[in-house]
Structure formats: structure tokens, C-alpha cells
Design a protein around this motif. Structure first.
Motif, PDB file in Angstrom:
ATOM      1  N   ALA A 262      -1.206   2.462  15.949  1.00 12.96           N
ATOM      2  CA  ALA A 262      -2.374   3.270  16.316  1.00 12.96           C
ATOM      3  C   ALA A 262      -2.983   2.842  17.640  1.00 12.96           C
ATOM      4  N   ASP A 263      -2.782   1.577  18.045  1.00 13.15           N
ATOM      5  CA  ASP A 263      -3.373   1.083  19.287  1.00 13.15           C
ATOM      6  C   ASP A 263      -2.679   1.647  20.530  1.00 13.15           C
TER       7      ASP A 263
ATOM      8  N   LEU B   9       7.023 -10.021  11.582  1.00 12.49           N
ATOM      9  CA  LEU B   9       6.497  -8.689  11.305  1.00 12.49           C
ATOM     10  C   LEU B   9       5.336  -8.794  10.321  1.00 12.49           C
ATOM     11  N   HIS B  10       4.291  -7.983  10.546  1.00 11.46           N
ATOM     12  CA  HIS B  10       3.168  -7.994   9.626  1.00 11.46           C
ATOM     13  C   HIS B  10       3.076  -6.677   8.869  1.00 11.46           C
ATOM     14  N   ALA B  11       2.075  -6.544   8.009  1.00 14.25           N
ATOM     15  CA  ALA B  11       1.979  -5.399   7.106  1.00 14.25           C
ATOM     16  C   ALA B  11       1.928  -4.074   7.862  1.00 14.25           C
ATOM     17  N   ALA B  12       1.242  -4.040   8.997  1.00 19.71           N
ATOM     18  CA  ALA B  12       1.180  -2.803   9.775  1.00 19.71           C
ATOM     19  C   ALA B  12       2.561  -2.414  10.307  1.00 19.71           C
TER      20      ALA B  12
ATOM     21  N   LEU C 155      -3.618   2.006  10.591  1.00 22.57           N
ATOM     22  CA  LEU C 155      -3.661   0.673  10.015  1.00 22.57           C
ATOM     23  C   LEU C 155      -3.404   0.688   8.510  1.00 22.57           C
ATOM     24  N   VAL C 156      -2.972  -0.462   8.002  1.00 23.97           N
ATOM     25  CA  VAL C 156      -2.808  -0.692   6.574  1.00 23.97           C
ATOM     26  C   VAL C 156      -3.819  -1.763   6.161  1.00 23.97           C
TER      27      VAL C 156
ATOM     28  N   ASP D 126      -0.931   9.407  10.287  1.00 23.92           N
ATOM     29  CA  ASP D 126      -2.130   9.312  11.106  1.00 23.92           C
ATOM     30  C   ASP D 126      -3.390   9.044  10.283  1.00 23.92           C
ATOM     31  N   GLN D 127      -3.211   8.694   9.007  1.00 23.50           N
ATOM     32  CA  GLN D 127      -4.331   8.336   8.152  1.00 23.50           C
ATOM     33  C   GLN D 127      -4.244   6.863   7.770  1.00 23.50           C
ATOM     34  N   THR D 128      -5.384   6.199   7.708  1.00 23.72           N
ATOM     35  CA  THR D 128      -5.427   4.805   7.276  1.00 23.72           C
ATOM     36  C   THR D 128      -4.949   4.699   5.830  1.00 23.72           C
ATOM     37  N   LEU D 129      -4.205   3.636   5.533  1.00 23.53           N
ATOM     38  CA  LEU D 129      -3.623   3.452   4.210  1.00 23.53           C
ATOM     39  C   LEU D 129      -4.212   2.212   3.548  1.00 23.53           C
ATOM     40  N   GLU D 130      -4.587   2.335   2.299  1.00 25.33           N
ATOM     41  CA  GLU D 130      -5.021   1.182   1.509  1.00 25.33           C
ATOM     42  C   GLU D 130      -3.909   0.815   0.533  1.00 25.33           C
TER      43      GLU D 130
END
Length: 585
Positions: free
Chosen positions: A356-357, A137-140, A386-387, A430-434
Motif C-alpha cells: 500500500a505504501d 518476509l513479514h505478514a504484509a 495492510l494486514v 485494496d481493503q485492510t485485512l484483520e
């Protein structure tokens, strides 16, 4: 207890009385009346759109309805004032006693405060993570895992019967590639120099453990054997080992599933054929040639006659293929069968949490669920954006273990599971996260994890100091629930109480919208109000939580402090985060 639901009942009762008195038509949509906090708190505590909603079916002007309704509501003992605003809103100012009673209700309910019967035991299936078992598993994936798990917990708190499910995509070409990659690592484990990895294989070091495990179990049994003899064995072993690895990573995050479903098992059991037969019996399958798609062609498009599902009849842009040119089922056909399987298991409400893809997949899958269940099932798809990982503002991109991405395990080991879980819910899905490793470790107001946890720790510290200042005094929740709260008159004290009393409503509205991030936002508001009250007490001695010469006020404020800690802990529980008892300043 939900204050807003209580006033909804009072407003509906007032409307029913008015309807009888004024001779309004029968069957008015009273159930659609909204009862919520006004956007501007200065307008009051509760606002309702009843007059505007009913004006058309009654055949009257909204303000002509609002005036008499406001008069009836103003006469209620729980209401200090009722005012008509704008085109016909009614704003109510609720008597302080109503809010003070809620403090005792919070202490009496404890962690169960906010539990709602709204879901009425309806069964919901939440499927999330569902990463291909071809790598760690990855961060996303972390974001989808946290979102899905928090959504499931939120739905349970709102009274739904929830099944948490993971779908193992263990059919198709990607798992054959996994098997071949594992075979290379197996040969390597037995001392062979395998050289550079072939194009298209999975080169990550995580497969070294898989290769070694098979070598330990089988020795050189598969060396020199044709692929046809070992491919299925390596596929099954590699999938099992990778799924076990994924489960360990999820458990480290505190994430458990009720069901793990296998795509391969579903196909082999004939579920796809049964789903196809169901669609065909309903006249929803035909043979045809699709128009060439604009832009990039999807994987399932072919310039030839194909078996097509009438997806466009149910809201999709085009009809969708169910079989490939080699006669095998498309991934979409498998997914239709899977969703039918979930429905037939008794969960008509389905929620898929996807990356998201998968945005282009939403319409067709919703169309399929409507068609295959005869309209009895529903599907909501939540896409997680995405993260982006940073460390002190610098991008973090690679993981030695994975080869080309940062693993979930890397992130958890760096900052801990509670921080990961909280931060993943500080933005809408639904928003990109930093996500910045450095910032999430900061002990400042800018770090939402610290700010909320600090509120709980501060509340715990106040109770601890109160025990030292009032030796022998019973400071249990049960005792504090009986304290007189009449001395809680400061606007900031009442403001905090109103926020806490909004927790049951927040649970219901967030569950209805399938938006667990609202919990994180809410906890931030509660923390800000509590810290503000604390700071006000530092500046004005009369507002301190512990007053040596005023036991009654001290007990009232301790009740408010414990109520705050209880609601914060309840919210953190939904997020899967453990509240802390102590933090260093």
C-alpha cells in the motif's frame, strides 16, 4: 463449458437475425452485449442489456428492440421464458435440462472444469512479493505473495500464459546497510562484543545466521580490514543468503517463481542507459527544474536542474527525475529499465503487486510503461493493504527473530499455509485485512476456511457412505456422469447446480478484473448452498443424499455431490489451498 457464453452466442445470433430483418445499420457492437446473472435471482437466470446497448446506434427505443428480441429468445428450446424488465433489460429463465447437463459436464471435466480459452495464450508477467533482501518476509508480504500467486493461477485457468516473477532490489543504499549489519554479526560470531547496534543498521537476529555463515566460510579473514575490502563481499553474500531464506519461506507457502530478476545485474548490464536512450530518442527527456512539491518532498526531488522524463505527457501529475545530483540513476530510472526488460522478453501485459505504501508510484510507472514500450505494453498495479494480526482480539506485534515485526514464518507456523492463503483472499486487495489466529482456528460458519473445507469434506464423506450403502455400485465420476438427473427438481438442488455452473464465468470475469478474491467469495456461496441442502435433508427425509429405496435419485444426488466437491477443489486449487478429505465436527 460456459453456459453464459453459450447464451451470448444465441443472443448474438438472434440480434443478427433481427438486424437483417429490420434493416439495422451495419457494424453494431454486438460483442459488447453483456450476458450475466440478474442481481435478483427471482428475476430469472440470465439477463442481457442488448436492447439498451443497441438503442442509440439503431436509433430506436430500448423497449422497442427488447420486445422482438425477447420473442425470438423465448422460442429457443433452452428457454422457458423471456421477459422485458425496466428500461429494456431482458431476463431469461433457462430450462432445467440445461443446468442438469452441466452436472455431467463438471464430472467429465474434473479439475479442468472452468478452464477457459479467453486468454488465448496471451503472455502476462505477474511480479509480486519483491521484498528488499534486507530482512525476512513479514505478514504484509504474505498478502502480496498469496494475492500474486492466486492471480497468476487464475490467469492460467483463464487461458493466459503467465510468468511469475520476483524482482530482487539488490542495488542502492539499503543493501550496503545490509552488508555493514552482516559484518557486525560476523564479528559477533567470531566472539567480539559488538555492543549496541549503530543507528540505521538492521538489528534483527536473522542476521546472526548470515554472520555465522560467513564466519564459518572465511574465518577471521575480514577482521581489521578496511570497509572497502569487505563491503562488496558482504553485500553479495548477505543478499544471497537472505534471498535463499526468502525462497524457503515462500516454498513453505507453496509459492514458486519462474524468474528471479536482479536489479543490480540489470544496472550493471547497461539496461538503464538503454532505457534512457530509448526515451531520449523519442523526445521524452529534458533538463529542467521541478516545482517544489506540496507537503512532504519525495526522495527524488532536488531544487536544481535535473534530467526529467515527460511523465505528465502520459497521465502522471508531474515530470519525474531520472538522475540524482551525484550522477547515479534514480530508483525510478531503474524501474523503467526493469519494466522495459520484462516487455522485451515477450510479455506485453505486465502486472505489479505492490504494498500500500507504493500508491504514489502507480501513475508514474504506468506512464513510464506506456512511453518506453511505445504504447504496446500495458501495466496494471494492484496495491495490497495492510494486514493487522490479532490473537483472540489482542494485537500481535513483535517477532524475536525479526526484531520489530511478525514474520511470515511465524504466521505459517502458527496456523499453516492453507489457512494463511485462504484468509489473505477473503478481502479485496485494496481493503485492510484483520487476521486473528484464534478465529481462523475455529470450526464454525464464521471461519470461511473451515466452512469451505467442510463442504469438501462433507461431500467426500457422502460418497464414502454411499459406497458402503451401495456395495458393488460404480460411483466413479465417469459412472455418475451418466446417471439420470431428472429427479433433481428441488429448488435448492437446482440453485446449487446453477451456482456450480457459474464457475467458468467466475473464472473469466475474475481474471479479466485481476481480482482473485472473487474465488474465495464464490466458494463461500457454494459452501453455503451445499450445507443448506445438507441441512434440508436432515429435516426432510425425502431430500437426503442417500435414499435406500430409490437408487436412481441417490445416484443423481451423488452426481451433484461429486460435482460440488469438484468445483470446490478447482477453486481451492486456484487459491493454492489443498482440499481436505475429512474434518472433525
Amino acid at each position: 463449458m460456459n453456459v453464459f457464453n453459450q447464451f451470448r452466442e444465441k443472443i448474438q445470433a438472434a440480434l443478427e437475425a433481427l438486424a437483417k430483418r429490420e434493416g439495422w445499420p451495419e457494424g453494431l457492437p454486438f460483442e459488447r452485449v453483456t450476458v450475466e446473472p440478474p442481481r435478483d435471482p427471482s428475476h430469472g437466470d440470465i439477463s442481457t442489456n442488448a436492447a439498451m446497448l443497441l438503442a442509440k446506434p439503431v436509433g430506436s427505443n430500448p423497449r422497442a428492440i427488447a420486445g422482438p428480441l425477447a420473442e425470438v429468445l423465448a422460442a429457443l428450446p433452452e428457454v422457458d421464458a423471456a421477459e422485458v424488465a425496466g428500461p429494456g433489460f431482458i431476463n431469461l429463465r433457462i430450462a432445467p435440462a440445461v443446468w442438469l447437463q452441466e452436472v455431467a459436464a463438471i464430472l467429465a471435466a474434473g479439475p479442468d472444469y472452468g478452464n477457459s480459452p479467453a486468454g488465448a495464450g496471451r503472455r502476462v508477467n505477474v511480479e509480486y512479493v519483491s521484498a528488499n533482501p534486507t530482512g525476512p518476509l513479514h505478514a504484509a508480504h504474505a498478502r502480496g505473495a498469496v494475492f500474486g500467486d492466486a492471480l497468476a493461477a487464475l490467469l492460467e485457468k483463464a487461458g493466459f500464459a503467465v510468468t511469475r516473477e520476483y524482482y530482487i532490489n539488490d542495488a542502492g543504499a539499503q543493501v550496503e546497510t545490509l552488508a555493514r549489519s552482516a559484518h557486525l554479526r560476523y564479528r559477533e560470531a567470531l566472539g567480539e562484543d559488538i555492543g549496541a547496534f549503530p543507528e540505521g543498521q538492521y538489528p534483527g537476529e536473522y542476521l546472526k545466521d548470515v554472520g555465522q555463515a560467513i564466519a564459518d566460510a572465511d574465518g577471521d579473514r575480514w577482521i581489521g580490514k578496511p570497509e572497502a575490502e569487505w563491503l562488496e563481499v558482504f553485500r553479495a553474500r548477505a543478499v544471497d543468503l537472505m534471498v535463499a531464506d526468502i525462497k524457503r519461506d515462500l516454498l513453505d507457502m507453496g509459492i514458486r517463481f519462474d524468474v528471479f530478476s536482479s536489479e543490480r545485474a540489470l544496472v550493471e548490464a547497461g539496461a538503464v542507459q538503454r532505457a534512457f536512450d530509448t526515451l531520449e530518442a523519442r523526445g521524452l527527456v529534458y533538463t529542467g527544474v521541478l516545482e517544489p512539491p506540496k507537503g512532504k518532498a519525495p526522495d527524488d526531488w532536488e531544487p536544481r536542474p535535473q534530467l526529467l522524463f515527460k511523465a505528465s505527457q502520459f497521465g502522471d501529475d508531474v515530470d519525474r527525475p531520472l538522475k540524482k545530483s551525484d550522477g547515479s540513476w534514480t530508483y525510478f530510472a531503474n524501474d523503467i529499465a526493469y519494466h522495459l526488460d520484462k516487455f522485451l522478453r515477450g510479455t506485453p501485459e505486465l502486472i505489479d503487486v505492490l504494498g500500500a505504501d507504493h500508491g504514489g508510484y502507480v501513475k508514474r510507472m504506468k506512464a513510464a510503461v506506456t512511453a518506453i514500450t511505445g504504447g504496446e505494453g500495458s501495466l496494471d498495479v494492484k496495491l495490497c493493504q495492510l494486514v493487522h494480526l490479532f490473537d483472540g482480539g489482542k494485537p500481535v506485534r513483535m517477532s524475536k527473530r525479526a526484531g520489530n515485526f511478525v514474520t511470515l514464518r511465524d504466521v505459517v507456523e502458527a496456523v499453516g499455509p492453507d489457512v494463511v492463503r485462504f484468509i489473505m483472499l477473503t478481502r479485496r486487495n485494496d481493503q485492510t485485512l484483520e487476521f486473528d489466529y484464534q478465529k481462523v482456528r475455529e470450526q464454525s460458519r464464521d471461519n470461511p476456511v473451515f466452512y469451505v473445507q467442510y463442504a469438501h469434506a462433507r461431500a467426500t464423506s457422502v460418497i464414502r457412505h454411499a459406497g458402503e450403502a451401495l456395495p458393488g455400485r460404480d460411483l466413479s465420476d465417469a459412472a455418475l456422469a451418466k446417471a439420470s438427473l431428472a429427479s433433481l427438481t428441488d429448488p435448492d438442488e437446482l440453485g446449487l447446480i446453477k451456482l456450480l455452473a457459474g464457475w467458468p464465468r467466475l473464472v473469466e470475469s475474475a481474471a479479466d478484473a485481476h481480482e482473485p478474491h472473487r474465488v474465495a467469495f464464490y466458494l463461500g456461496e457454494v459452501a453455503a448452498a451445499f450445507h443448506g441442502l445438507w441441512n434440508k435433508g436432515k429435516e426432510e427425509a425425502r431430500l437426503r443424499f442417500i435414499l435406500a429405496d430409490d437408487a436412481e435419485t441417490t445416484l443423481a444426488r451423488l452426481a451433484l455431490v461429486r460435482a460440488t466437491a469438484t468445483v470446490v477443489a478447482s477453486g481451492l486449487s486456484v487459491m493454492g489451498v489443498q482440499p481436505v478429505e475429512e474434518l472433525r465436527e
